[in-house]
Write a protein that holds these residues in place. Structure first.
Motif, PDB file in Angstrom:
ATOM      1  N   GLU A 175      38.051  -2.228-131.080  1.00  0.00           N
ATOM      2  CA  GLU A 175      36.937  -1.737-131.607  1.00  0.00           C
ATOM      3  C   GLU A 175      35.745  -2.505-130.954  1.00  0.00           C
ATOM      4  O   GLU A 175      34.505  -2.350-130.987  1.00  0.00           O
ATOM      5  CB  GLU A 175      36.900  -1.646-133.093  1.00  0.00           C
ATOM      6  N   THR A 176      35.972  -3.707-130.296  1.00  0.00           N
ATOM      7  CA  THR A 176      35.132  -4.462-129.688  1.00  0.00           C
ATOM      8  C   THR A 176      34.743  -4.218-128.125  1.00  0.00           C
ATOM      9  O   THR A 176      35.721  -4.018-127.277  1.00  0.00           O
ATOM     10  CB  THR A 176      35.292  -5.835-129.567  1.00  0.00           C
ATOM     11  N   SER A 177      33.430  -4.244-127.705  1.00  0.00           N
ATOM     12  CA  SER A 177      33.166  -3.907-126.303  1.00  0.00           C
ATOM     13  C   SER A 177      32.416  -5.085-125.897  1.00  0.00           C
ATOM     14  O   SER A 177      31.970  -5.797-126.398  1.00  0.00           O
ATOM     15  CB  SER A 177      32.185  -2.632-126.255  1.00  0.00           C
ATOM     16  N   MET A 178      32.486  -5.350-124.412  1.00  0.00           N
ATOM     17  CA  MET A 178      32.112  -6.238-123.803  1.00  0.00           C
ATOM     18  C   MET A 178      30.431  -6.429-123.964  1.00  0.00           C
ATOM     19  O   MET A 178      29.711  -7.130-124.162  1.00  0.00           O
ATOM     20  CB  MET A 178      32.275  -6.306-122.309  1.00  0.00           C
ATOM     21  N   GLY A 179      29.826  -5.076-124.190  1.00  0.00           N
ATOM     22  CA  GLY A 179      28.565  -4.896-124.451  1.00  0.00           C
ATOM     23  C   GLY A 179      28.000  -5.498-125.787  1.00  0.00           C
ATOM     24  O   GLY A 179      26.966  -6.164-125.826  1.00  0.00           O
ATOM     25  N   ASP A 180      28.941  -5.422-126.785  1.00  0.00           N
ATOM     26  CA  ASP A 180      28.767  -5.917-128.221  1.00  0.00           C
ATOM     27  C   ASP A 180      28.534  -7.486-127.840  1.00  0.00           C
ATOM     28  O   ASP A 180      27.553  -7.955-128.647  1.00  0.00           O
ATOM     29  CB  ASP A 180      30.010  -5.813-128.882  1.00  0.00           C
ATOM     30  N   ILE A 181      29.501  -8.084-127.193  1.00  0.00           N
ATOM     31  CA  ILE A 181      29.342  -9.470-126.938  1.00  0.00           C
ATOM     32  C   ILE A 181      28.315  -9.896-126.319  1.00  0.00           C
ATOM     33  O   ILE A 181      27.463 -10.893-126.610  1.00  0.00           O
ATOM     34  CB  ILE A 181      30.858  -9.799-126.174  1.00  0.00           C
ATOM     35  N   ALA A 182      27.958  -9.167-125.286  1.00  0.00           N
ATOM     36  CA  ALA A 182      26.772  -9.408-124.451  1.00  0.00           C
ATOM     37  C   ALA A 182      25.438  -9.446-125.275  1.00  0.00           C
ATOM     38  O   ALA A 182      24.585 -10.398-125.308  1.00  0.00           O
ATOM     39  CB  ALA A 182      26.524  -8.481-123.302  1.00  0.00           C
ATOM     40  N   LYS A 183      25.278  -8.334-126.208  1.00  0.00           N
ATOM     41  CA  LYS A 183      24.106  -8.450-127.005  1.00  0.00           C
ATOM     42  C   LYS A 183      24.043  -9.401-127.976  1.00  0.00           C
ATOM     43  O   LYS A 183      23.072 -10.022-128.298  1.00  0.00           O
ATOM     44  CB  LYS A 183      24.239  -7.071-127.551  1.00  0.00           C
ATOM     45  N   ALA A 184      25.158  -9.663-128.670  1.00  0.00           N
ATOM     46  CA  ALA A 184      25.308 -10.767-129.568  1.00  0.00           C
ATOM     47  C   ALA A 184      24.708 -12.030-129.028  1.00  0.00           C
ATOM     48  O   ALA A 184      24.114 -12.968-129.744  1.00  0.00           O
ATOM     49  CB  ALA A 184      26.727 -10.820-130.136  1.00  0.00           C
ATOM     50  N   THR A 185      25.220 -12.302-127.754  1.00  0.00           N
ATOM     51  CA  THR A 185      25.080 -13.961-127.164  1.00  0.00           C
ATOM     52  C   THR A 185      23.547 -13.671-126.445  1.00  0.00           C
ATOM     53  O   THR A 185      22.954 -14.668-125.831  1.00  0.00           O
ATOM     54  CB  THR A 185      25.919 -14.078-126.345  1.00  0.00           C
ATOM     55  N   GLY A 186      22.806 -12.253-126.439  1.00  0.00           N
ATOM     56  CA  GLY A 186      21.459 -12.486-125.832  1.00  0.00           C
ATOM     57  C   GLY A 186      21.622 -12.698-124.151  1.00  0.00           C
ATOM     58  O   GLY A 186      20.752 -13.104-123.776  1.00  0.00           O
ATOM     59  N   VAL A 187      22.755 -12.022-123.793  1.00  0.00           N
ATOM     60  CA  VAL A 187      23.000 -12.354-122.063  1.00  0.00           C
ATOM     61  C   VAL A 187      23.100 -10.862-121.681  1.00  0.00           C
ATOM     62  O   VAL A 187      23.576  -9.652-122.319  1.00  0.00           O
ATOM     63  CB  VAL A 187      24.050 -12.961-121.804  1.00  0.00           C
ATOM     64  N   ALA A 188      22.899 -10.532-120.403  1.00  0.00           N
ATOM     65  CA  ALA A 188      23.276  -9.248-119.712  1.00  0.00           C
ATOM     66  C   ALA A 188      24.524  -8.983-119.587  1.00  0.00           C
ATOM     67  O   ALA A 188      25.503 -10.042-119.784  1.00  0.00           O
ATOM     68  CB  ALA A 188      22.704  -9.266-118.367  1.00  0.00           C
ATOM     69  N   ASP A 189      24.983  -7.747-119.595  1.00  0.00           N
ATOM     70  CA  ASP A 189      26.466  -7.409-119.443  1.00  0.00           C
ATOM     71  C   ASP A 189      27.229  -7.897-118.067  1.00  0.00           C
ATOM     72  O   ASP A 189      28.234  -8.564-118.308  1.00  0.00           O
ATOM     73  CB  ASP A 189      26.665  -5.920-119.461  1.00  0.00           C
ATOM     74  N   GLY A 190      26.246  -7.931-117.330  1.00  0.00           N
ATOM     75  CA  GLY A 190      26.782  -8.775-115.911  1.00  0.00           C
ATOM     76  C   GLY A 190      27.183 -10.276-116.087  1.00  0.00           C
ATOM     77  O   GLY A 190      27.980 -10.599-115.354  1.00  0.00           O
ATOM     78  N   THR A 191      26.632 -10.853-116.812  1.00  0.00           N
ATOM     79  CA  THR A 191      26.714 -12.300-117.254  1.00  0.00           C
ATOM     80  C   THR A 191      28.117 -12.339-117.886  1.00  0.00           C
ATOM     81  O   THR A 191      28.963 -13.184-117.607  1.00  0.00           O
ATOM     82  CB  THR A 191      25.650 -12.741-118.185  1.00  0.00           C
ATOM     83  N   VAL A 192      28.612 -11.423-118.789  1.00  0.00           N
ATOM     84  CA  VAL A 192      29.946 -11.642-119.446  1.00  0.00           C
ATOM     85  C   VAL A 192      30.936 -11.215-118.319  1.00  0.00           C
ATOM     86  O   VAL A 192      31.675 -12.033-118.247  1.00  0.00           O
ATOM     87  CB  VAL A 192      30.032 -10.496-120.571  1.00  0.00           C
ATOM     88  N   PHE A 193      30.536 -10.384-117.497  1.00  0.00           N
ATOM     89  CA  PHE A 193      31.549  -9.924-116.281  1.00  0.00           C
ATOM     90  C   PHE A 193      31.706 -10.730-115.574  1.00  0.00           C
ATOM     91  O   PHE A 193      32.842 -11.085-114.684  1.00  0.00           O
ATOM     92  CB  PHE A 193      31.177  -8.494-115.902  1.00  0.00           C
ATOM     93  N   TYR A 194      30.789 -11.741-115.152  1.00  0.00           N
ATOM     94  CA  TYR A 194      30.707 -12.638-114.259  1.00  0.00           C
ATOM     95  C   TYR A 194      31.658 -13.748-114.614  1.00  0.00           C
ATOM     96  O   TYR A 194      32.578 -14.557-113.767  1.00  0.00           O
ATOM     97  CB  TYR A 194      29.187 -13.399-114.292  1.00  0.00           C
ATOM     98  N   HIS A 195      31.652 -14.275-115.856  1.00  0.00           N
ATOM     99  CA  HIS A 195      32.701 -14.986-116.471  1.00  0.00           C
ATOM    100  C   HIS A 195      34.062 -14.553-116.589  1.00  0.00           C
ATOM    101  O   HIS A 195      34.935 -15.474-116.474  1.00  0.00           O
ATOM    102  CB  HIS A 195      32.064 -15.753-117.783  1.00  0.00           C
ATOM    103  N   PHE A 196      34.136 -13.407-117.156  1.00  0.00           N
ATOM    104  CA  PHE A 196      35.317 -12.875-117.433  1.00  0.00           C
ATOM    105  C   PHE A 196      35.458 -11.105-116.842  1.00  0.00           C
ATOM    106  O   PHE A 196      34.830 -10.583-117.417  1.00  0.00           O
ATOM    107  CB  PHE A 196      35.507 -12.602-118.992  1.00  0.00           C
TER     108      PHE A 196
END
Length: 213
Positions: A40-61
């Motif tokens: 039920e969790t998306s990478m977009g959820d995590i990006a939004k909660a941390t205040g970063v772009a989706d690409g930043t999340v995908f850069y690290h993971f």
């Protein structure tokens, strides 16, 4: 678990110590995976909660699975460090005393690392472990850490005479199963662990102590 509540928890964490974007992503992932579940969790959820772009999340993971494995690895390292520090800072006169100390410490750790243990108590990690050897290794390392410290206490008790002769590994597994079972009931708010803590200790003593007859 809402984006706002995750942000609030992350802000509180960042106030106590400065964390990097990668650390913030990991912390948000723990909160989302433990509360909402992996699917039920998306990478977009995590990006939004941390205040970063989706690409930043995908850069690290690169994938959500990679992020989940990183969360599990981080939890494993934290558990090992917690127990190592506990053993360094505490001395025990007998192995039985060490068992009792470990049980108390374990419940304290479950309370301090509530989200991590909620994640560990979910079904998904074990389903993933069936097909992902890295996930399986992380889970084995986590549980072996728990079992090893109980086994160490049992062996110490057998040497000092406070614990009866028996299979140390099997006894460690039985002890941990009892302790973790109660912790799981507490995690899911089915029963408050504190209400049975003394009875749990007494049951463990009866299992471990030598028969004086």
């Amino acid at each position: 678990m809402t984006d706002h509540s995750v942000k609030h928890k992350l802000e509180k964490s960042s106030m106590s110590k400065k964390i990097t974007k990668k650390e913030a992503i990991l912390q948000a992932a723990i909160l989302f995976f433990s509360e909402k579940g992996y699917r039920e969790t998306s990478m977009g959820d995590i990006a939004k909660a941390t205040g970063v772009a989706d690409g930043t999340v995908f850069y690290h993971f690169k994938t959500k699975e990679d992020l989940f494995l990183a969360v599990l690895a981080n939890f494993k390292e934290s558990v090992i460090q917690e127990f190592e520090r506990y053993l360094l800072e505490n001395k025990f006169d007998t192995g039985l005393e060490m068992v009792e100390g470990i049980i108390s410490f374990y419940f304290g750790m479950v309370a301090r690392m509530e989200e991590c243990f909620l994640l560990l108590h979910r079904h998904y990690p074990y389903r993933l472990a069936e097909e992902n050897p890295i996930c399986r290794k992380h889970l084995e390392d986590i549980y072996n850490c728990f079992l090893n410290i109980f086994e160490k206490a049992v062996l110490m008790g057998q040497r000092d005479g406070s614990i009866a002769p028996m299979s140390a590994r099997k006894t460690a597994l039985i002890l941990f199963t009892m302790v973790d079972g109660l912790a799981r009931m507490n995690t899911y708010n089915l029963y408050h662990a504190g209400n049975l803590f003394n009875e749990l200790l007494e049951s463990c003593r009866k299992i471990l102590k030598k028969d004086k007859a």
